[in-house]
Motif scaffolding. Structure first.
Motif, PDB file in Angstrom:
ATOM      1  N   THR A   1      -4.980  12.697  -3.690  1.00  0.00           N
ATOM      2  CA  THR A   1      -5.886  12.120  -2.703  1.00  0.00           C
ATOM      3  C   THR A   1      -5.744  10.604  -2.637  1.00  0.00           C
ATOM      4  N   LEU A   2      -5.646   9.971  -3.796  1.00  0.00           N
ATOM      5  CA  LEU A   2      -5.443   8.518  -3.804  1.00  0.00           C
ATOM      6  C   LEU A   2      -4.113   8.144  -3.159  1.00  0.00           C
ATOM      7  N   GLY A   3      -3.062   8.896  -3.468  1.00  0.00           N
ATOM      8  CA  GLY A   3      -1.759   8.620  -2.874  1.00  0.00           C
ATOM      9  C   GLY A   3      -1.781   8.756  -1.368  1.00  0.00           C
ATOM     10  N   ALA A   4      -2.340   9.845  -0.886  1.00  0.00           N
ATOM     11  CA  ALA A   4      -2.426  10.041   0.567  1.00  0.00           C
ATOM     12  C   ALA A   4      -3.307   8.971   1.212  1.00  0.00           C
TER      13      ALA A   4
ATOM     14  N   LEU B   1       0.829  -1.213   0.000  1.00  0.00           N
ATOM     15  CA  LEU B   1       0.000   0.000   0.000  1.00  0.00           C
ATOM     16  C   LEU B   1       0.863   1.263   0.000  1.00  0.00           C
ATOM     17  N   LEU B   2       1.966   1.227   0.721  1.00  0.00           N
ATOM     18  CA  LEU B   2       2.867   2.374   0.770  1.00  0.00           C
ATOM     19  C   LEU B   2       3.510   2.638  -0.592  1.00  0.00           C
ATOM     20  N   ILE B   3       3.897   1.590  -1.286  1.00  0.00           N
ATOM     21  CA  ILE B   3       4.481   1.746  -2.623  1.00  0.00           C
ATOM     22  C   ILE B   3       3.451   2.302  -3.597  1.00  0.00           C
ATOM     23  N   ILE B   4       2.232   1.773  -3.551  1.00  0.00           N
ATOM     24  CA  ILE B   4       1.172   2.274  -4.435  1.00  0.00           C
ATOM     25  C   ILE B   4       0.886   3.746  -4.126  1.00  0.00           C
ATOM     26  N   GLY B   5       0.779   4.091  -2.854  1.00  0.00           N
ATOM     27  CA  GLY B   5       0.532   5.483  -2.474  1.00  0.00           C
ATOM     28  C   GLY B   5       1.645   6.403  -2.911  1.00  0.00           C
ATOM     29  N   SER B   6       2.881   5.934  -2.804  1.00  0.00           N
ATOM     30  CA  SER B   6       4.016   6.747  -3.237  1.00  0.00           C
ATOM     31  C   SER B   6       3.995   6.969  -4.742  1.00  0.00           C
ATOM     32  N   ILE B   7       3.616   5.950  -5.487  1.00  0.00           N
ATOM     33  CA  ILE B   7       3.521   6.096  -6.945  1.00  0.00           C
ATOM     34  C   ILE B   7       2.444   7.117  -7.301  1.00  0.00           C
ATOM     35  N   PHE B   8       1.293   7.058  -6.640  1.00  0.00           N
ATOM     36  CA  PHE B   8       0.239   8.035  -6.913  1.00  0.00           C
ATOM     37  C   PHE B   8       0.691   9.453  -6.556  1.00  0.00           C
ATOM     38  N   CYS B   9       1.395   9.607  -5.454  1.00  0.00           N
ATOM     39  CA  CYS B   9       1.910  10.938  -5.082  1.00  0.00           C
ATOM     40  C   CYS B   9       2.931  11.431  -6.089  1.00  0.00           C
TER      41      CYS B   9
END
Length: 124
Positions: free
Chosen positions: A42-45, A9-17
């Motif tokens: 918003t998705l990244g956060a 989840l952290l990797i996915i959020g970082s990619i969105f950010c």
């Protein structure tokens, strides 16, 4: 197992950010940039907060993360709309490939509105 899911989840959020940051840098005008900031940011956060809730594994932390995610989902679209509308009313030029200007047509039809941008600025 929860550490692996939190890492994912952290990797996915970082990619969105990262996508949101690149969108803010690369997109041509304010009205288009607000989509990158709102949607991808918003998705990244949200994913990063979900990773924190998963990693902590405590009810209090999870409830706080869920509350922040809900708050982000409720406020980010409204903030982006207001920023875009304020930028439009200040006369910031639209991207030259923008074909439809529904807000400009609505503003031109509104009687008695004295706080308007000059509609001739938008004409090509």
């Amino acid at each position: 197992m929860s550490a692996i899911i939190a890492s994912f989840l952290l990797i996915i959020g970082s990619i969105f950010c990262l996508v949101a940051a690149l969108g803010m840098l690369r997109l041509p005008d304010t009205l288009i940039r607000m989509h990158a900031a709102t949607k991808a940011g918003t998705l990244g956060a949200g994913f990063i907060l979900a990773a924190e809730a998963m990693a902590a594994g405590e009810l209090g932390t999870t409830l706080k993360a869920v509350a922040v995610i809900v708050f982000l989902l409720l406020t980010a679209p409204v903030a982006a709309h207001l920023i875009g509308r304020a930028a439009y009313r200040q006369g910031i030029q639209l991207f030259h490939k923008t074909w439809i200007d529904e807000l400009g047509q609505t503003i031109q039809k509104a009687p008695g509105d004295t706080n308007q941008a000059d509609p001739k600025v938008r004409e090509k």
